[in-house]
Motif scaffolding. Structure first.
Motif, PDB file in Angstrom:
ATOM      1  N   ARG A 152      36.484  14.577   4.117  1.00  0.00           N
ATOM      2  CA  ARG A 152      35.370  13.703   3.799  1.00  0.00           C
ATOM      3  C   ARG A 152      34.052  14.440   4.026  1.00  0.00           C
ATOM      4  NH1 ARG A 152      38.672   9.722   7.572  1.00  0.00           N
ATOM      5  NH2 ARG A 152      39.653  11.746   7.838  1.00  0.00           N
ATOM      6  N   LYS A 203      35.770  10.605   0.322  1.00  0.00           N
ATOM      7  CA  LYS A 203      34.473   9.935   0.157  1.00  0.00           C
ATOM      8  C   LYS A 203      33.468  10.522   1.166  1.00  0.00           C
ATOM      9  CE  LYS A 203      36.629   7.078  -2.594  1.00  0.00           C
ATOM     10  NZ  LYS A 203      37.445   5.980  -2.109  1.00  0.00           N
ATOM     11  N   THR A 204      32.316   9.908   1.235  1.00  0.00           N
ATOM     12  CA  THR A 204      31.295  10.319   2.203  1.00  0.00           C
ATOM     13  C   THR A 204      31.298   9.333   3.364  1.00  0.00           C
ATOM     14  OG1 THR A 204      29.941  11.331   0.511  1.00  0.00           O
ATOM     15  CG2 THR A 204      28.784  10.616   2.495  1.00  0.00           C
ATOM     16  N   THR A 228      38.654   6.032   3.313  1.00  0.00           N
ATOM     17  CA  THR A 228      37.487   6.932   3.341  1.00  0.00           C
ATOM     18  C   THR A 228      37.785   8.342   2.834  1.00  0.00           C
ATOM     19  OG1 THR A 228      37.921   7.487   5.677  1.00  0.00           O
ATOM     20  CG2 THR A 228      36.356   5.690   5.247  1.00  0.00           C
ATOM     21  N   ILE A 229      39.071   8.692   2.704  1.00  0.00           N
ATOM     22  CA  ILE A 229      39.410  10.070   2.330  1.00  0.00           C
ATOM     23  C   ILE A 229      38.809  10.411   0.956  1.00  0.00           C
ATOM     24  CG2 ILE A 229      41.672   9.786   1.182  1.00  0.00           C
ATOM     25  CD1 ILE A 229      41.177  12.177   4.087  1.00  0.00           C
TER      26      ILE A 229
END
Ligand SMILES: NC(=O)c1ccc[n+]([C@@H]2O[C@H](COP(=O)([O-])OP(=O)(O)OC[C@H]3O[C@@H](n4cnc5c(N)ncnc54)[C@H](OP(=O)(O)O)[C@@H]3O)[C@@H](O)[C@H]2O)c1
Length: 165
Positions: free
Chosen positions: A58, A38-39, A35-36
Motif C-alpha cells: 500500500r 490502495k493508499t 486496503t491492499i
C-alpha cells in the motif's frame, strides 16, 4: 474516493496508550483485504504505533506538523491539503486513523467502514459522532470472534446521504 476505516467500541473508543483496544484477527484480515493496493493515510501517532511499517502493498502517507520530518518508507505530508495533493484524483484513499485524523477527514470522506465491536473498553482516543442526518448505513453484517470469548462485532458501511459537491 476517500474512505474512513476504523474499529470502535460500544462507547466509540478506538485506542488507549497509543495502542488498539483489541486484536480481532478476522477484522485485521478484512482491513488488509480492503486496503491492499490502495493508499493508506494516517497520523504520526498511528504510524508510530504500527508493529511493522510501512503497511506493505500500500502507499503509506503519514501526516505530521513537523516540517523537519521526512519519514523513510512513507510519503510525508504536512497538512490535509498537502496529503491530498500527493494523491491522484482517481486514487482510492483509506484514512486509517487515529482520532485526530478521523475528526479532520469526516467532513470530506465519502464512505465509512466501521467495525462496531460490541464491548466497552477503557480508551483515551475516541471516534467522532456519526451524524445519521448525513450518513446512512448501506451494508451491515454481524459476526462473533472465533475464540472462547466470542466477542460480537458488526461490519457496517456508511455512505453520505447527499454527495459532496
Ligand atoms: N480502532 C481503530 O481502528 C484505530 C485505527 C487507528 C488508530 N487507532 C488508535 O488511535 C490512537 C492514535 O490517535 P491520535 O489521535 O492520538 O493520533 P493520530 O491521529 O494517529 O496522530 C496525530 C498526529 O498526526 C499529526 N497530525 C494530525 N493532524 C495533522 C494535520 N492536519 N497536519 C499535519 N499533521 C497532523 C500530528 O503529528 P506531529 O505530532 O508529528 O505533528 C499529530 O500529533 C492510538 O491509540 C491508535 O491505536 C485506532
Amino acid at each position: 474516493m476517500i474512505s474512513i476505516i476504523v474499529a470502535v467500541s460500544e462507547d466509540w473508543g478506538i485506542g488507549k496508550d497509543n495502542e488498539l483496544l483489541w486484536h480481532i484477527s478476522e477484522d485485521l484480515k478484512r482491513f488488509k483485504r480492503l486496503t491492499i493496493g490502495k493508499t493508506v493515510l494516517m497520523g504520526k501517532r498511528t504510524w508510530e504505533s504500527l508493529p511493522r511499517k510501512p503497511l506493505i502493498g500500500r502507499k503509506n502517507i503519514v501526516l505530521t506538523d513537523d516540517i523537519q520530518e521526512s519519514i523513510e518508507s512513507a510519503v510525508t505530508a504536512y497538512s490535509i491539503e498537502d496529503a491530498l495533493s500527493k494523491c491522484s484524483p482517481d486514487e482510492e484513499v483509506f484514512v486509517i486513523g487515529g482520532g485526530s485524523i478521523y475528526r479532520q477527514f469526516m467532513p470530506i470522506a465519502d464512505q465509512l467502514f466501521i467495525t462496531h465491536v460490541h464491548k466497552k473498553a477503557p480508551a483515551d482516543i475516541y471516534f467522532p459522532e456519526i451524524d445519521l442526518n448525513i450518513w446512512k448505513i448501506t451494508e451491515k453484517e454481524e459476526f462473533k470472534t472465533d475464540d472462547d470469548i466470542g466477542i460480537p462485532y458488526t461490519y457496517a458501511i456508511y455512505e453520505r446521504k447527499t454527495r459532496l459537491g
